[in-house]
Design a protein around this motif. Structure first.
Motif, mmCIF file in Angstrom:
data_model
loop_
_atom_site.group_PDB
_atom_site.id
_atom_site.type_symbol
_atom_site.label_atom_id
_atom_site.label_comp_id
_atom_site.label_asym_id
_atom_site.label_seq_id
_atom_site.Cartn_x
_atom_site.Cartn_y
_atom_site.Cartn_z
ATOM 1 N N THR A 50 -80.112 -56.213 51.636
ATOM 2 C CA THR A 50 -80.832 -57.470 51.844
ATOM 3 C C THR A 50 -79.954 -58.663 51.515
ATOM 4 O O THR A 50 -79.879 -59.632 52.277
ATOM 5 N N TYR A 54 -78.811 -60.045 54.990
ATOM 6 C CA TYR A 54 -79.944 -60.858 55.422
ATOM 7 C C TYR A 54 -80.397 -61.866 54.375
ATOM 8 O O TYR A 54 -81.596 -62.042 54.177
ATOM 9 N N GLU A 56 -80.607 -65.047 54.297
ATOM 10 C CA GLU A 56 -81.362 -66.177 54.821
ATOM 11 C C GLU A 56 -82.489 -65.754 55.757
ATOM 12 O O GLU A 56 -83.226 -66.598 56.268
ATOM 13 N N LYS A 57 -82.608 -64.467 56.003
ATOM 14 C CA LYS A 57 -83.644 -63.971 56.906
ATOM 15 C C LYS A 57 -85.014 -64.022 56.220
ATOM 16 O O LYS A 57 -85.146 -63.693 55.043
ATOM 17 N N LYS A 69 -87.420 -65.712 51.955
ATOM 18 C CA LYS A 69 -86.054 -65.396 52.352
ATOM 19 C C LYS A 69 -85.541 -64.205 51.546
ATOM 20 O O LYS A 69 -85.922 -64.024 50.381
ATOM 21 N N SER A 166 -83.160 -57.057 64.270
ATOM 22 C CA SER A 166 -82.096 -57.954 63.832
ATOM 23 C C SER A 166 -81.725 -58.934 64.930
ATOM 24 O O SER A 166 -81.577 -60.141 64.686
ATOM 25 N N ASP A 169 -84.623 -61.442 65.434
ATOM 26 C CA ASP A 169 -84.764 -62.322 64.271
ATOM 27 C C ASP A 169 -83.630 -63.330 64.184
ATOM 28 O O ASP A 169 -83.852 -64.512 63.880
ATOM 29 N N TRP A 170 -82.395 -62.880 64.440
ATOM 30 C CA TRP A 170 -81.272 -63.814 64.349
ATOM 31 C C TRP A 170 -81.313 -64.833 65.480
ATOM 32 O O TRP A 170 -80.944 -65.982 65.286
ATOM 33 N N THR A 173 -83.810 -67.305 64.313
ATOM 34 C CA THR A 173 -83.302 -68.061 63.162
ATOM 35 C C THR A 173 -82.283 -69.102 63.597
ATOM 36 O O THR A 173 -82.243 -70.228 63.058
ATOM 37 N N SER A 196 -92.594 -60.698 66.743
ATOM 38 C CA SER A 196 -91.306 -61.375 66.870
ATOM 39 C C SER A 196 -90.923 -61.551 68.331
ATOM 40 O O SER A 196 -90.394 -62.601 68.730
#
Length: 330
Positions: A50, A54, A56-57, A69, A166, A169-170, A173, A196
């Motif tokens: 994590t 990730y 900042e995820k 986060k 991933s 999500d990225w 983001t 998502s």
């Protein structure tokens, strides 16, 4: 935080292998049950995958947080664990585990020895390496596999490759940060969480499916990608950054040599989170059974279950059921 120097010996009630979210919660809970605890991890920082990949995820399925986060969750868990005064052994991989009638002995590659009356394996997916792009030089500057600091890509032209959580999500983001975000996936269907994907399709991210990256363009660094669509058509797109979010290869490493029963590349456990080795328990993504749901929130419950069932091994006569935490005089 209490640290240990390589090559020393430590004797505690519980040794936790893995300093990710589940391992940190296990350390806290062991302290709550009155145990001394040591936490060992091959990474040189707390938080496991994590924190490494990730930070900042946003995570949406942890109880008590509408959204948090990754790094904020790790920091909160570390603060909670500090009440147990754990000994941390970071940057050292456990290479050997031997059990005895009244204890288990773990040894790291650096020569540190940890003796525990019980062991909890919370090693996540083990060591992990990113899957490379089928085409293109993954070492070219501008090709990355994860996005720990989205702010680094402010104003950039970003191409994200992949169709899992991933990748989606990225892309989401980076949408408010980058100048342009394009998501490329070889199939029409995504493997990411349904909510998502809905957000993705309603965003300004340009989604190209079915497309594959045929080549990464550029000499000294990335300047673009060449894409092939489902009918063989070729198109080139500019790019400053290519995020290759194609998943990771996981390896449990030395853990596979310790004589543990495995269930499809995971450590097999019973309902008390016991493994096939005496005094050794497991929780989180490293362990499994046919009905396993791999969520951080599930790992927290598994950690509490394991620690409670380890309690009678650590202190004869200790109850498995600890009572309500609200009744604790602390």
């Amino acid at each position: 935080m209490s640290g240990l120097t390589a090559g020393v010996e430590v004797d505690v009630d519980l040794v936790v292998v893995g300093a990710g979210p589940v391992g940190l919660y296990a350390a806290y809970y062991a302290g709550f049950r009155g145990m001394s605890v040591a936490v060992v991890d091959a990474l040189d920082h707390l938080g496991g995958q994590t924190a490494a990949m990730y930070p900042e995820k946003m995570i949406y399925d942890v109880a008590g947080y509408a959204a948090v986060k990754g790094q904020h969750l790790v920091d909160a868990l570390a603060e909670q664990a500090s009440s147990a005064k754990p000994h941390y052994v970071l940057g050292e991989q456990v290479v050997d585990l031997v059990t005895a009638p009244d204890h288990a002995l773990l040894t790291t590659a650096a020569g540190t020895t940890l003796r525990g009356r019980a062991v909890l394996l919370a090693a996540g997916i083990g060591s992990f390496s990113p899957r490379p792009l089928p085409a293109g030089d993954g070492t070219l500057p501008g090709v990355v596999h994860f996005v720990p600091r989205p702010a680094d890509y402010a104003g950039a032209d970003v191409v994200v490759v992949g169709g899992g959580d991933s990748a989606v999500d990225w892309a989401l983001t980076l949408e408010p940060v980058a100048q342009r975000v394009t998501l490329v996936h070889r199939r029409e269907q995504f493997r990411a969480h349904e909510a998502s994907v809905t957000r993705l399709l309603g965003s300004t991210v340009e989604v190209l499916t079915p497309h594959e990256v045929d080549a990464v363009l550029g000499e000294d660094r990335v300047t673009g990608v060449r894409l092939v669509d489902g009918e063989g058509g070729v198109v080139e797109r500019s790019a400053d950054v290519v995020v290759a979010a194609l998943g990771f290869k996981a390896d449990l490493g030395p853990l596979k040599r310790w004589g543990l029963d495995l269930d499809r590349r995971q450590v097999a456990v019973d309902r008390a989170q016991r493994t096939s080795l005496p005094r050794v328990f497991a929780a989180g993504d490293c362990c499994g059974h046919p009905d396993k749901v791999t969520l951080i929130s599930v790992g927290f419950g598994e950690a509490a279950t394991a620690v409670n069932h380890a309690a009678p091994l650590v202190s004869a006569g200790a109850p498995v059921v600890p009572g309500h935490s609200s009744d604790d005089p602390r």
